[in-house]
Design a protein around this motif. Structure first.
Motif, PDB file in Angstrom:
ATOM      1  N   ARG A  81     -33.391 -17.306 -20.061  1.00 19.08           N
ATOM      2  CA  ARG A  81     -33.281 -15.965 -20.623  1.00 19.08           C
ATOM      3  C   ARG A  81     -34.590 -15.215 -20.424  1.00 19.08           C
ATOM      4  NH1 ARG A  81     -28.868 -15.012 -23.884  1.00 19.08           N
ATOM      5  NH2 ARG A  81     -27.569 -16.845 -24.325  1.00 19.08           N
ATOM      6  N   ALA A  82     -34.489 -13.898 -20.342  1.00 16.94           N
ATOM      7  CA  ALA A  82     -35.662 -13.058 -20.136  1.00 16.94           C
ATOM      8  C   ALA A  82     -36.435 -12.943 -21.444  1.00 16.94           C
ATOM      9  CB  ALA A  82     -35.243 -11.683 -19.641  1.00 16.94           C
ATOM     10  N   GLU A  96     -30.755 -18.738  -6.713  1.00 16.52           N
ATOM     11  CA  GLU A  96     -29.388 -18.440  -6.328  1.00 16.52           C
ATOM     12  C   GLU A  96     -28.488 -19.562  -6.818  1.00 16.52           C
ATOM     13  OE1 GLU A  96     -29.460 -18.060  -2.148  1.00 16.52           O
ATOM     14  OE2 GLU A  96     -30.143 -20.110  -1.766  1.00 16.52           O
ATOM     15  N   GLU A  97     -27.211 -19.311  -6.776  1.00 15.46           N
ATOM     16  CA  GLU A  97     -26.227 -20.268  -7.293  1.00 15.46           C
ATOM     17  C   GLU A  97     -26.307 -21.587  -6.538  1.00 15.46           C
ATOM     18  OE1 GLU A  97     -23.274 -21.560  -9.834  1.00 15.46           O
ATOM     19  OE2 GLU A  97     -24.257 -19.607  -9.862  1.00 15.46           O
ATOM     20  N   GLY A  98     -26.484 -22.685  -7.304  1.00 17.16           N
ATOM     21  CA  GLY A  98     -26.501 -24.022  -6.720  1.00 17.16           C
ATOM     22  C   GLY A  98     -27.817 -24.444  -6.122  1.00 17.16           C
ATOM     23  N   ALA A  99     -28.825 -23.574  -6.113  1.00 15.27           N
ATOM     24  CA  ALA A  99     -30.123 -23.934  -5.516  1.00 15.27           C
ATOM     25  C   ALA A  99     -30.844 -24.950  -6.387  1.00 15.27           C
ATOM     26  CB  ALA A  99     -30.974 -22.699  -5.322  1.00 15.27           C
ATOM     27  N   SER A 239     -30.681 -27.838 -10.892  1.00 17.85           N
ATOM     28  CA  SER A 239     -29.956 -26.868 -10.079  1.00 17.85           C
ATOM     29  C   SER A 239     -29.598 -25.669 -10.929  1.00 17.85           C
ATOM     30  CB  SER A 239     -28.685 -27.489  -9.493  1.00 17.85           C
ATOM     31  OG  SER A 239     -29.002 -28.595  -8.667  1.00 17.85           O
ATOM     32  N   LEU A 240     -29.547 -24.494 -10.270  1.00 22.27           N
ATOM     33  CA  LEU A 240     -29.250 -23.248 -10.962  1.00 22.27           C
ATOM     34  C   LEU A 240     -27.747 -22.989 -10.948  1.00 22.27           C
ATOM     35  CD1 LEU A 240     -32.113 -20.968  -9.613  1.00 22.27           C
ATOM     36  CD2 LEU A 240     -31.995 -22.119 -11.816  1.00 22.27           C
ATOM     37  N   SER A 241     -27.267 -22.436 -12.041  1.00 20.50           N
ATOM     38  CA  SER A 241     -25.846 -22.116 -12.165  1.00 20.50           C
ATOM     39  C   SER A 241     -25.714 -20.805 -12.932  1.00 20.50           C
ATOM     40  CB  SER A 241     -25.101 -23.230 -12.896  1.00 20.50           C
ATOM     41  OG  SER A 241     -23.760 -22.870 -13.150  1.00 20.50           O
ATOM     42  N   GLY A 242     -24.676 -20.039 -12.591  1.00 20.40           N
ATOM     43  CA  GLY A 242     -24.431 -18.789 -13.308  1.00 20.40           C
ATOM     44  C   GLY A 242     -25.514 -17.753 -13.111  1.00 20.40           C
ATOM     45  N   VAL A 243     -26.077 -17.632 -11.902  1.00 20.95           N
ATOM     46  CA  VAL A 243     -27.138 -16.665 -11.631  1.00 20.95           C
ATOM     47  C   VAL A 243     -26.558 -15.258 -11.707  1.00 20.95           C
ATOM     48  CG1 VAL A 243     -28.811 -15.883  -9.931  1.00 20.95           C
ATOM     49  CG2 VAL A 243     -28.369 -18.321 -10.213  1.00 20.95           C
ATOM     50  N   SER A 244     -27.222 -14.367 -12.483  1.00 21.10           N
ATOM     51  CA  SER A 244     -26.687 -13.020 -12.694  1.00 21.10           C
ATOM     52  C   SER A 244     -27.782 -11.972 -12.655  1.00 21.10           C
ATOM     53  CB  SER A 244     -25.940 -12.952 -14.031  1.00 21.10           C
ATOM     54  OG  SER A 244     -26.823 -13.253 -15.097  1.00 21.10           O
ATOM     55  N   VAL A 245     -28.738 -12.076 -11.734  1.00 24.71           N
ATOM     56  CA  VAL A 245     -29.818 -11.106 -11.625  1.00 24.71           C
ATOM     57  C   VAL A 245     -30.186 -10.948 -10.155  1.00 24.71           C
ATOM     58  CG1 VAL A 245     -31.652 -12.820 -11.903  1.00 24.71           C
ATOM     59  CG2 VAL A 245     -32.094 -10.454 -12.531  1.00 24.71           C
ATOM     60  N   VAL A 246     -30.623  -9.741  -9.793  1.00 21.58           N
ATOM     61  CA  VAL A 246     -31.057  -9.456  -8.431  1.00 21.58           C
ATOM     62  C   VAL A 246     -32.414  -8.785  -8.495  1.00 21.58           C
ATOM     63  CG1 VAL A 246     -28.722  -9.280  -7.493  1.00 21.58           C
ATOM     64  CG2 VAL A 246     -29.827  -7.257  -8.439  1.00 21.58           C
ATOM     65  N   ASN A 254     -34.218 -11.327 -23.928  1.00 19.56           N
ATOM     66  CA  ASN A 254     -33.243 -12.361 -24.285  1.00 19.56           C
ATOM     67  C   ASN A 254     -31.944 -12.253 -23.479  1.00 19.56           C
ATOM     68  OD1 ASN A 254     -32.837 -14.719 -25.831  1.00 19.56           O
ATOM     69  ND2 ASN A 254     -31.446 -13.630 -27.194  1.00 19.56           N
ATOM     70  N   GLU A 255     -31.969 -11.538 -22.381  1.00 21.19           N
ATOM     71  CA  GLU A 255     -30.783 -11.468 -21.528  1.00 21.19           C
ATOM     72  C   GLU A 255     -30.645 -12.764 -20.742  1.00 21.19           C
ATOM     73  OE1 GLU A 255     -29.056  -8.863 -17.736  1.00 21.19           O
ATOM     74  OE2 GLU A 255     -30.747  -8.127 -18.945  1.00 21.19           O
ATOM     75  N   ARG A 256     -29.399 -13.281 -20.660  1.00 23.49           N
ATOM     76  CA  ARG A 256     -29.140 -14.528 -19.946  1.00 23.49           C
ATOM     77  C   ARG A 256     -29.164 -14.267 -18.447  1.00 23.49           C
ATOM     78  NH1 ARG A 256     -24.949 -17.565 -17.806  1.00 23.49           N
ATOM     79  NH2 ARG A 256     -24.987 -19.803 -18.260  1.00 23.49           N
ATOM     80  N   LEU A 257     -30.054 -14.995 -17.745  1.00 28.91           N
ATOM     81  CA  LEU A 257     -30.228 -14.802 -16.317  1.00 28.91           C
ATOM     82  C   LEU A 257     -29.551 -15.894 -15.496  1.00 28.91           C
ATOM     83  CD1 LEU A 257     -34.004 -13.815 -16.359  1.00 28.91           C
ATOM     84  CD2 LEU A 257     -32.010 -12.320 -16.571  1.00 28.91           C
ATOM     85  N   ALA A 258     -29.598 -17.119 -15.964  1.00 29.02           N
ATOM     86  CA  ALA A 258     -29.015 -18.243 -15.227  1.00 29.02           C
ATOM     87  C   ALA A 258     -29.004 -19.452 -16.154  1.00 29.02           C
ATOM     88  CB  ALA A 258     -29.791 -18.544 -13.949  1.00 29.02           C
TER      89      ALA A 258
END
Length: 488
Positions: A81-82, A96-99, A239-246, A254-258
């Motif tokens: 989270r941020a 990124e997803e799965g990295a 591993s990263l999952s649910g990535v939602s930021v660019v 507190n925003e969920r990033l991954a």
């Protein structure tokens, strides 16, 4: 005449027909009476003998396998989270997803301009507080020096006053001189009190400067933490999952990033019945650390891992039954959280049981054994466990008896049979080999291309399937599943 002749002819035919019917009835009656008067002759019957497969019951110690289904989940999952708000100015290439990332890797940076300015202001306030502290220390030192000087002056005035009193006592001095000296001594003492008050004020200033300096340091550290929060780092390997930021996006506090998942710390959760759970407890009533085998079957390829039972749930759960237990996986290569797997738990060993095919046990809890003159007998047994297509039973007088492996409605007590005896190796026959196919080069190439282009298939399973497709003979089940997914 013609009418009379035709009438007589009809009457004659009717009489002949009636005579024939009477004669036929008499013949049928005589045949029936003759048949009923004869004794029944029963042909000699031959007793039917059935061929049956029999197996010698040998009691042994067996460790039953409890089979259940469970879900793989990670024992260490962290939501990223941020900690600060702002614009994302830098994004890691691996974010990124799965990295896969390592502990300490920088994942992203948020614009630190505001946090940097706040830190510089806090550092300036800290410098002011430090300067104020130094000035307060110098003022305190000067106030103490002035107090010492005032104290020396008061001592001199006091000695002068005492001298004048001595002179007056000897008749040399005057009362006016004594009074003047006394007034001067009193003024000196008043000056000492004033300087003491100044020293107290200087000490209070020093204390206030120290308090201000402590607050400035706290503000500086808080500003430094806010600046550090603009950089998001990986806390552990995973591993990263649910990535939602660019990059360039605006994030809020507190925003969920991954989500960071540790793929090397996996466990499987499985729900079993209460009687099964009771068999897994030790003497103290705790869940025993029994070994488990976890299997994941995908398109004919299987991933397998071993583990051990670690704990059970604290409560049953609303609307649930049985017990939820957890097993830690030792080397979960190829497994991912969310996989639906088959779990085999090795239970504590059971002594003095006989392993038989499930078809040998009847619904009434009895088996057919070979008795004297190769005739069948019923023997009651107790079912201990079911193990796939086999059962573990225990019964009085079962040891050493020959048991019928397959029951049928034609078999029962007293039936004479022809036993077909199996050796010990044949009795515990291995499971049948999977059906294999020889693929044409065109069909093989089509399957290989489909597997290589499948994006949703894990790399470990993809490699295993490709390796099997390169073999001369390929499992038919795997080919059928692949072609079903291909749509043909």
């Amino acid at each position: 005449m013609r009418f009379l002749r035709q009438s007589l002819s009809g009457l004659f035919l009717f009489a002949v027909t009636l005579a024939l019917l009477v004669y036929a009835g008499a013949m049928v009656r005589d045949a029936i009476q003759d048949r009923l008067s004869q004794e029944a002759r029963v042909p000699p019957q031959r007793e039917r003998v059935f061929a049956v497969n029999v197996e010698t019951a040998e009691p042994r110690t067996v460790a039953p396998i409890l089979t259940a289904f469970g879900e793989v989940q990670s024992r260490r999952t962290l939501e990223l989270r941020a900690a600060a708000s702002g614009t994302v100015i830098e994004l890691s290439r691996d974010f990124e997803e799965g990295a896969h990332v390592r502990a300490g890797d920088v994942l992203l940076r948020i614009d630190p301009a505001d946090a940097q300015a706040a830190l510089e202001r806090a550092e300036s306030d800290l410098m002011d507080a430090e300067a104020e502290g130094r000035e307060a220390e110098r003022a305190l030192a000067l106030a103490r020096d002035e107090l010492d000087a005032a104290q020396e002056q008061a001592d001199l005035r006091e000695r002068a006053f005492q001298r004048q009193k001595d002179l007056e006592a000897r008749g040399v001095g005057t009362a006016a001189a004594v009074e003047t000296a006394e007034l001067a001594a009193s003024a000196a003492r008043q000056a000492v009190l004033t300087r003491r008050q100044a020293v107290s004020t200087a000490e209070a200033r020093v204390d206030q400067a120290q308090t201000r300096l402590a607050r400035a340091r706290i503000a500086r550290d808080e500003a430094q933490r806010r600046l550090d929060d603009t950089v998001l780092r990986a806390e552990f390997d995973g591993s990263l999952s649910g990535v939602s930021v660019v990059e360039g996006g605006l994030v809020a506090t507190n925003e969920r990033l991954a989500q960071l998942v540790d793929n090397n710390a996996l466990e499987v959760a499985l729900r079993i019945s209460t009687p099964q759970y009771a068999r897994l407890l030790d003497d103290q009533g705790n869940l025993a650390p029994l070994p488990v085998t976890v299997t994941l079957s995908v398109l004919g390829a299987e991933l397998e891992a071993t583990g051990v039972l670690t704990r059970d749930s604290a409560a049953v759960g609303e609307g649930q039954t049985g017990r939820l237990i957890f097993a830690r996986l030792d080397n979960p290569r190829g497994f991912k959280p969310g996989d639906f797997v088959t779990v085999g738990v090795t239970e504590p060993a059971v002594e003095n049981v006989v392993r038989l095919p499930a078809t040998a046990l009847a619904a009434d809890g009895a088996v057919l054994v070979l008795g004297a003159d190769e005739r069948l007998e019923i023997l009651p047994v107790t079912l201990v466990r079911r193990q796939g297509d086999d059962v573990l039973v225990r019964g009085r007088g079962l040891a050493g008896r020959e048991v019928v492996r397959e029951r049928s409605p034609l078999l029962g007590p007293g039936i004479k049979v022809r036993p077909l005896r199996l050796s010990g190796d044949d009795a515990q026959s291995a499971p049948a080999e999977p059906e294999m196919l020889e693929l044409t080069e065109e069909r093989r190439a089509r399957l290989v291309a489909f597997v290589e282009n499948s994006s949703g298939m894990p790399d470990e399973i993809k490699s295993s399937i490709l390796a099997r497709l390169q073999q001369p003979r390929v499992p038919a089940q795997m080919v059928e599943r692949l072609e079903a997914r291909m749509g043909g």
